[in-house]
Design a protein around this motif. Structure first.
Motif, short mmCIF file in Angstrom:
data_model
loop_
_atom_site.label_atom_id
_atom_site.label_comp_id
_atom_site.label_asym_id
_atom_site.label_seq_id
_atom_site.Cartn_x
_atom_site.Cartn_y
_atom_site.Cartn_z
N THR A 81 -119.63 15.42 -57.28
CA THR A 81 -118.39 15.24 -56.52
C THR A 81 -118.49 14.00 -55.65
O THR A 81 -117.60 13.15 -55.66
N GLU A 82 -119.59 13.89 -54.89
CA GLU A 82 -119.74 12.70 -54.04
C GLU A 82 -119.76 11.43 -54.89
O GLU A 82 -119.11 10.44 -54.55
N ASN A 87 -118.45 10.83 -57.80
CA ASN A 87 -117.12 10.52 -58.31
C ASN A 87 -116.20 9.99 -57.21
O ASN A 87 -115.43 9.05 -57.41
N ILE A 88 -116.27 10.62 -56.02
CA ILE A 88 -115.48 10.13 -54.89
C ILE A 88 -115.85 8.67 -54.59
O ILE A 88 -114.99 7.81 -54.38
N GLN A 89 -117.14 8.38 -54.60
CA GLN A 89 -117.59 7.03 -54.26
C GLN A 89 -117.15 5.99 -55.29
O GLN A 89 -116.85 4.85 -54.94
N VAL A 94 -114.37 6.13 -57.00
CA VAL A 94 -112.96 5.87 -56.71
C VAL A 94 -112.82 5.04 -55.44
O VAL A 94 -112.02 4.10 -55.38
N ARG A 95 -113.64 5.36 -54.44
CA ARG A 95 -113.56 4.65 -53.16
C ARG A 95 -113.91 3.17 -53.33
O ARG A 95 -113.23 2.29 -52.79
N SER A 105 -113.22 17.33 -59.15
CA SER A 105 -113.64 16.45 -58.04
C SER A 105 -112.77 15.20 -57.96
O SER A 105 -112.67 14.59 -56.89
N PHE A 106 -112.14 14.83 -59.06
CA PHE A 106 -111.23 13.68 -59.00
C PHE A 106 -109.93 14.04 -58.28
O PHE A 106 -109.30 13.18 -57.66
N LYS A 113 -110.01 16.04 -55.78
CA LYS A 113 -110.49 15.96 -54.41
C LYS A 113 -110.54 14.50 -53.96
O LYS A 113 -110.09 14.15 -52.87
N ALA A 114 -111.07 13.63 -54.83
CA ALA A 114 -111.13 12.19 -54.50
C ALA A 114 -109.73 11.64 -54.22
O ALA A 114 -109.53 10.87 -53.28
N LEU A 164 -109.03 10.14 -50.62
CA LEU A 164 -108.90 8.67 -50.58
C LEU A 164 -107.46 8.19 -50.64
O LEU A 164 -107.20 6.99 -50.56
#
Lengths: 363, 363
Positions: A80-81, A83-85, A87-88, A110-111, A113-114, A118
């Motif tokens: 999750t982290e 994938n978030i990173q 996108v970030r 998780s996307f 969530k991203a 974000l």
């Protein structure tokens, strides 16, 4: 009333009946390393240099797994982290103020969530009849505000690998970045002829989780990037720390996860992981056939995940019997052949399935 | 070439010379619980129910520490995640599309990270001459787009507690949410007469980290909220998991952290933590005086953190001598009296300071 002062503590359940998880029992070497490094924090590398050195080695080792000569990145809390990173970084490096991300509808949640965290728009495209990203459908959703295209190397539900080289081309044509989510598949696909890694396509970032098929202890995710520019786009200044800049999503981080990833990779890459893959694939093929002969519809396993269409009542009865099960969003039973899953355990599950069928006939 | 296959592994350093960290050696009960629960994932509560039950108990136990009868929340990866989530909940619950967060300039850098990740504007107000938030300066920066006001209960640099009740009033007047960052202070302040917790002020969310003064193993942060509305504002749907909705920032999570927080709280609340606080405060008072008599300017410790103005050359020489040290943004040496810091260790440090002074005189 709280449990303060209570000495009672439940035992964690065994993995014997866990068919739902993408995590598993850590490799013995990973468990030992996690325990040894429990009190270290790679988030403060000047105070805890030993674990910081291990982390640099893990990134290099992960480079071997994903076929990248000179990777950068870090050990994240999990997929999750990472994938978030991804996108970030794409959002931060792009000029648009209305960014969107395009990927197949099989993307991990998780996307979602991203996208919320974000504040980017997530555009999902239908998959083809074999549950893989449809490249044309992806291309149709891309526009000038698309900052990232995502492909999956081992989907959560069916273990499918998207057409990574073609998705990379589509991303490049649109001047968008390209991310591959190999959180689960990354330690299986090196032993297949799938086209999924940095040698197969032009990829900016990848998620690959040691704490899934890598047999590290939680938390050990992997965020891999091709260049420092990605990490620079994520870094914030760090007063009070002697290091300068912190690109991770969290601050204090688990040295146990880093050390256990190092130990698992040292012990298992490549032969141990190959053996796990072959065992898991044999189990998946056998289990799929056993369910088919019992009359159930089965989604053919390409990799060690089997999805089976079973009635909701059966699912619930098997859960009641102590099996830890998960469902796809279409409602199918999904069994992940992690290293802790054995033929004996699956035989026990099949016996329970047979009991259900015979008690159904008696009714 | 990578270290793949290498059996060599560095030992993590001892805590004997670590004066810089806000983490510490886990309590023996916490270490044992972490090891026992290493292979569990509270992020998948239906697969791992035992650790999920422990997590609910930890939230309740943390409620006792922060004086909240009926708290909600979860065990986060650390203070950074909890602070990000507080900002995210405020942003998601507000109507504005140009949100800002207001707090003192003494805020932890995780709020800079939150601002970048969540795309909110962070407005920092100067502190007063004692390093505490200046309520008027905070109020001046609030406007209709302010979604959150933040106060700190134990600043990272000087251990100061902001005027929490007054900041809460200012936030309420502006219809903004109010968050207290007690990541470090939360396990010290129950033994003081500071006004900092849910009984002292109207607070929406709080960060309090078991893996700092709570003596849990990393990763064990605490995100505490007064109502389910906060968690609802953070939740995304979770296909493939039998649970519905996931409010955490990460997905897979460390059962080791949760279990160790439970064990540490069971063993140490309240008497063990009180003893730690009193020991740390005595050390801080003594160390501050020892540095003062040597001619250094010292920021008077209110809580077990001491900041001392020492020349950069001395800081570097002491680091060379093996001390793990940190600096404030003003460049002062900052010593955190965590449970692993002893009088013997500080006496050794003072001896090295004296050696520096005498070698300086000889030159």
């Amino acid at each position: 009333m709280t449990a303060l002062g209570s000495a009672a503590r439940p035992e964690p359940q065994s993995f014997e009946r866990v068919l739902s998880s993408m995590c598993t029992e850590p490799h013995p070497a990973a468990r030992e390393a996690a325990t040894h490094f429990l009190a270290t924090n790679p988030g403060d590398p000047d105070t805890y240099p030993a674990v910081a050195a291990l982390e640099r080695e893990v990134v290099s080792m992960l480079g071997d797994v994903v076929d990248h000569q000179d990777p950068t990145g870090y050990v994240a809390t999990g997929g999750t982290e990472a994938n978030i990173q991804a996108v970030r970084a794409a959002r931060n490096l792009a000029a648009t103020d209305d960014p969107n991300v395009v990927g197949p509808e099989s993307l991990h949640f998780s996307f979602q969530k991203a996208a919320d965290v974000l504040d980017v728009d997530l555009r999902l495209a239908p998959v083809d009849e074999d549950y893989r990203a449809d490249v044309d459908a992806i291309a149709d959703r891309i526009d000038d505000d698309t900052v990232l295209v995502v492909g999956i190397a081992g989907t959560t539900e069916y273990g499918r690998v998207d057409p990574i080289p073609a998705l990379s081309d589509v991303a490049r044509d649109a001047d968008a970045r390209f991310h591959v989510d190999a959180a689960w598949g990354g330690f299986a696909l090196p032993f297949t002829d799938e086209q999924w890694n940095f040698a197969h396509a032009d990829i900016d970032t990848m998620t690959i989780d040691p704490h899934k098929l890598g047999q590290a202890a939680i938390p050990a995710g992997g965020f891999i990037a091709t260049d420092e520019r990605t990490l620079d786009a994520l870094a914030v200044d760090t007063p009070y720390l002697e290091s300068t800049g912190q690109a991770t999503l969290t601050g204090t981080r688990s040295g146990a996860g880093v050390a256990s990833a190092h130990a698992a990779l040292s012990a298992q890459w490549p032969d141990g992981y190959r053996e796990n893959y072959e065992t898991g694939m044999n189990l998946a093929t056998w289990f799929a056939e056993e369910m088919r002969v019992r009359g159930y519809d089965v989604v053919s396993p390409h990799h060690p995940i089997v999805a089976v269409d079973i009635p909701t009542g059966d699912f619930e009865a098997l859960t009641e019997a102590g099996w830890r099960l998960a469902r796809t969003s279409a409602g199918e039973l999904r069994v992940v052949m992690m290293p802790h899953v054995t033929r004996d355990s699956l035989a026990g599950f099949l016996a329970d399935v047979d009991d259900l069928a015979s008690s159904g006939e008696e009714r």
